[in-house]
Design an enzyme around this catalytic site. Sequence first.
Site, short mmCIF file in Angstrom:
data_model
loop_
_atom_site.label_atom_id
_atom_site.label_comp_id
_atom_site.label_asym_id
_atom_site.label_seq_id
_atom_site.Cartn_x
_atom_site.Cartn_y
_atom_site.Cartn_z
N CYS A 407 2.15 -8.29 -0.97
CA CYS A 407 1.17 -7.20 -0.98
C CYS A 407 1.10 -6.48 -2.33
O CYS A 407 0.02 -6.06 -2.76
CB CYS A 407 1.48 -6.21 0.13
SG CYS A 407 3.11 -5.46 0.04
N HIS A 451 4.83 -1.79 2.44
CA HIS A 451 3.51 -2.32 2.12
C HIS A 451 2.90 -1.55 0.96
O HIS A 451 3.30 -0.42 0.67
CB HIS A 451 2.61 -2.22 3.36
CG HIS A 451 1.35 -3.02 3.28
ND1 HIS A 451 1.33 -4.38 3.02
CD2 HIS A 451 0.04 -2.65 3.41
CE1 HIS A 451 0.09 -4.81 3.02
NE2 HIS A 451 -0.72 -3.78 3.24
N ASP A 467 -7.33 -2.30 1.64
CA ASP A 467 -6.11 -3.12 1.68
C ASP A 467 -6.45 -4.54 1.25
O ASP A 467 -6.94 -5.34 2.05
CB ASP A 467 -5.53 -3.12 3.10
CG ASP A 467 -4.13 -3.71 3.12
OD1 ASP A 467 -3.71 -4.33 2.12
OD2 ASP A 467 -3.43 -3.54 4.14
#
Length: 651
Positions: A407, A451, A467
């Site tokens: 991520c 994350h 995201d």
Amino acid sequence: MNNGALDRRDIAWMTLSMALVTLPHAERLPLWISGLAVLVIGWRLYIAWTARALPRKWLLLVLVAAASGGVYLSFGTLFGRDSGVALLVVMLTLKLLEMKNLRDAMIVIFLSYFVVLTEFLYSQTIPTALLMLVGVWVVTATMIGLQSHNSAMRYQEKLRLSGKMLAQAAPLMLILFLLFPRVQGPLWGLPRDAFSGVTGLTDSMSPGTLSQLSLSDAVAFRVQFQGDMPKPTQLYWRGPVLWYFDGMSWHMGITFEGNPPSYSPGGASVSYTVTLEPHDKRWLFALDLPAKLVPNSRFTADFQMLSNTPIRQRTRYEMTSHTSYRLGYEGLTGFERRRALQLPDGYNWRARALAENMRRAARDDRDMMEQVLGMFRTQKFFYTLTPPLLGEHPVDDFLFNTRSGFCEHYASAFVFLMRAAGVPARVVTGYQGGELNPVGNYMIVRQSEAHAWAEVWFEEAGWVRVDPTAAVSPLRVESGLAAAVPASSSLPLLARGDMEWLRQVRFTWDSLANSWNQWVLGYNPERQYWLLSRVGLDRATWQTLTVILVLTTTLITLVFAFAMLRHLSQRARDPAAVLYRKFCRKLARRGTRREPSEGPLTFAARARARYPNQAAAIDAITDLYIKLRYGKLEGRDAVKELKQRVSDLKV
């Protein structure tokens, strides 16, 4: 207390006790300390079994100096948690080599109790508490043996008596725990190195940071929702916001505290309670977007919630959040815009060129965002826990060479491209998702859920959460990390969901641990007030608690004293006990005194050796007394026979 010499049995118990309480520290101590402990224990047992002399004082002084120097070289200091515990273990071990009488042995006992306490500086879990309880049990049994070392008390008797003493102390311990006036925070502060092994988010992010954190199954925090739980795609737990990029890593930079930007909620609020594990940083986690402040905390200008002090103990707080909102829609100041567009010179030229080409083809800022997300979604980009290493220009390497990342790679590349295209953007780190524990009906958020995502600023809309990872791997956001990576990935065992029986076991265990954390480790003034209010003490002050504590403790002590006196009184009225005491007094007048801890059989064996001509009479008296006192034999005839035998005994 008798200061006589120690026998081999005492030495064996002492070394067993010391080894038991220091063994849990072995995994965190330097290897040479563990080796020294094994060597010294073996040396002391050899001395005891061969009746050799203890080492001379000068040799002990050399060993102490060398060991202290070794601790200093291993830790760089003699102060702090780790070095202090290491020094304590070393000194306790070396004390065995000068232990020659009961006074020395009692010092080792008290040091062993102190070592038990030091284990809680590292862990306060249920297994640790049980293990330390076993340590206290054995150390207490050793102390009992030292007080009666002239008697032949068996190890079962020592352990039984030790367990009985601890059981008798349990009611007092419980009363002290429940009623002793609680104070906010710990009674003493921990040294800085007490948190050196804590895992968690930091104030910077570079390639590999979060992918390494995803290998940890440690709990970051637990959440109890009041009402329905939000959808998985709404579970973004806001943490550090990163503004500055130096070409390799993202950083928070200067934290500006004050009034956060304006926001307007877009729906109903979500209420919940967070139990946050200590991480030695100041940030507090809340669902994006927190709607209120925790006591003793404040918001930054980018809506990060910070505690006034580092989180060095488990912290529980009530929160309310809005999962739908508009943030910062009134506009950016010139300084905020410069921060949100900052990029270093001399890095990632190919990514800059790509952003410029996309910008020319984009109709507006939103279209620019969609082009970047479309590139991640349609081209061959891969989501992996083990991304390849990146070179001097990490964004270029990722976008044009490796195309495999976690991520942080996607968030970093996305924000870089948006900034290079003139669109304000920033990186937000925290946690995404969580696992519902059906046993306790609460959510567990582990370090493996760490994350990174992005926030992009648009005119009239303000800061919008984006995201980029969801464009590459939607399963990461919808179903969690385990569903998004291949089965062969090195995820922690607790993060995998393919073993149902293991899931049930760990859910049950975590529910027990959570109850332990809430009601034992987290028994703070608020919890104490709640408990006392349930029994009618709504306005209890510390003065009231002190009076109740003293009265309750006195009552329990009187109950135990009454029970003991009653037991002694019953023994005193027992005719068999009266006659046996007369038998013991008769032998004592001849120089054979029975020790208080000496059993009838042991005393009889010693008396037979002293008076061999009366061995048969002594055995008969002892046997008859044991049958009357502890067996099923009863009746006046048996008592009369015992009385006659005691009277006939001539020594």
